[in-house]
Design an enzyme around this catalytic site. Sequence first.
Site, PDB file in Angstrom:
ATOM      1  N   LYS A 138       3.596   1.384   3.114  1.00  0.00           N
ATOM      2  CA  LYS A 138       3.161   1.039   1.749  1.00  0.00           C
ATOM      3  C   LYS A 138       4.118   1.531   0.670  1.00  0.00           C
ATOM      4  O   LYS A 138       4.080   1.054  -0.457  1.00  0.00           O
ATOM      5  CB  LYS A 138       1.744   1.550   1.503  1.00  0.00           C
ATOM      6  CG  LYS A 138       0.752   0.838   2.401  1.00  0.00           C
ATOM      7  CD  LYS A 138      -0.683   1.016   2.004  1.00  0.00           C
ATOM      8  CE  LYS A 138      -1.568   0.131   2.877  1.00  0.00           C
ATOM      9  NZ  LYS A 138      -2.940   0.079   2.463  1.00  0.00           N
ATOM     10  N   SER A 158      -8.057   4.831  -1.286  1.00  0.00           N
ATOM     11  CA  SER A 158      -8.571   6.058  -0.672  1.00  0.00           C
ATOM     12  C   SER A 158      -7.507   6.772   0.146  1.00  0.00           C
ATOM     13  O   SER A 158      -7.748   7.826   0.695  1.00  0.00           O
ATOM     14  CB  SER A 158      -9.769   5.729   0.227  1.00  0.00           C
ATOM     15  OG  SER A 158      -9.355   4.826   1.222  1.00  0.00           O
TER      16      SER A 158
END
Length: 313
Positions: A52, A77
């Site tokens: 990511k 999260s």
Amino acid sequence: MEITKLKLENVQQKLQPYIHRTPVMKSRLLNEITGAELWFKCENFQRMGAFKMRGAANAIMSLSEEKRKKGVVTHSSGNFAQALSLAAKSLDVPAYIVMPNNAPEVKKAAVRTYGGQITECPSTLKDREETASKIEKSTGATFIHPSNDLEVILGQGTAAIELLQDHPDLDYVITPVGGGGLIAGSALAVKYFGNSCKCIGAEPMEADDAWRSMQSGKIETNETANTIADGLKTNLGDINFPIILENVDKIIRVSEDEIKSALRLIWERMKIIVEPSSAVALSAIIREKENFKNKKVGIIISGGNVDLQRLEF
């Protein structure tokens, strides 16, 4: 925006100073178990421990100087919270991170280490979105979605581009499917850099919204998502889903026991730490090994951010 090979090459070049070109590993034993030739693109060795970082950095770099000064905001999260925080720090941009109050402390600590400013909220998607929206209005920060953003998708695709540059003769590239950013980016990489290569997704049966979406032709959601692959509980979005529908060959669903078994194999045999979501791709190959026999298969190991207090075995 029209997506071209040149556009993807430009994204890859732009990202180079901010990411690691992660290693590609293989395992003789796993080749024997599957009957295939497997190449693992180890994004668990990426900065902040997951693919990511690529999408976060590309999304921030795509903003104007004026927007960068006001910062970026997201709700996540885990891995994208860390990725956006570190990418923002690397580019000297403020990062506002909305996290559910039940997110693991280890993940909150990582976000703070990377300089992200955390705002906690209840864990529902509605609460996350409303909190992020308030921060947008009060700070002028730009919202960046963890997976349903074209610049994020293009950034995520650079992992598969590197894999195909190292191994241009792959028959398949297989990735786990959560929010859809990784598989959409990988599918575009396969389309423009592959040589008769197909892109396949792997998904837990307990969170099989992408598989059902491919069947119905519209975005499906999960009533529940009781899977150890906690990174794959999110749904597809209206930007990545059309890319997936057009460019992904199929999605294979796997059971929780199959995920745990593959996870253990990677830890024990390859001696690398990966998170449960990363093991889903290998478990799909083992499940359908007749279809992959004697094929060359690239696997994106999506990340290695494991909460060591809560190991699955």
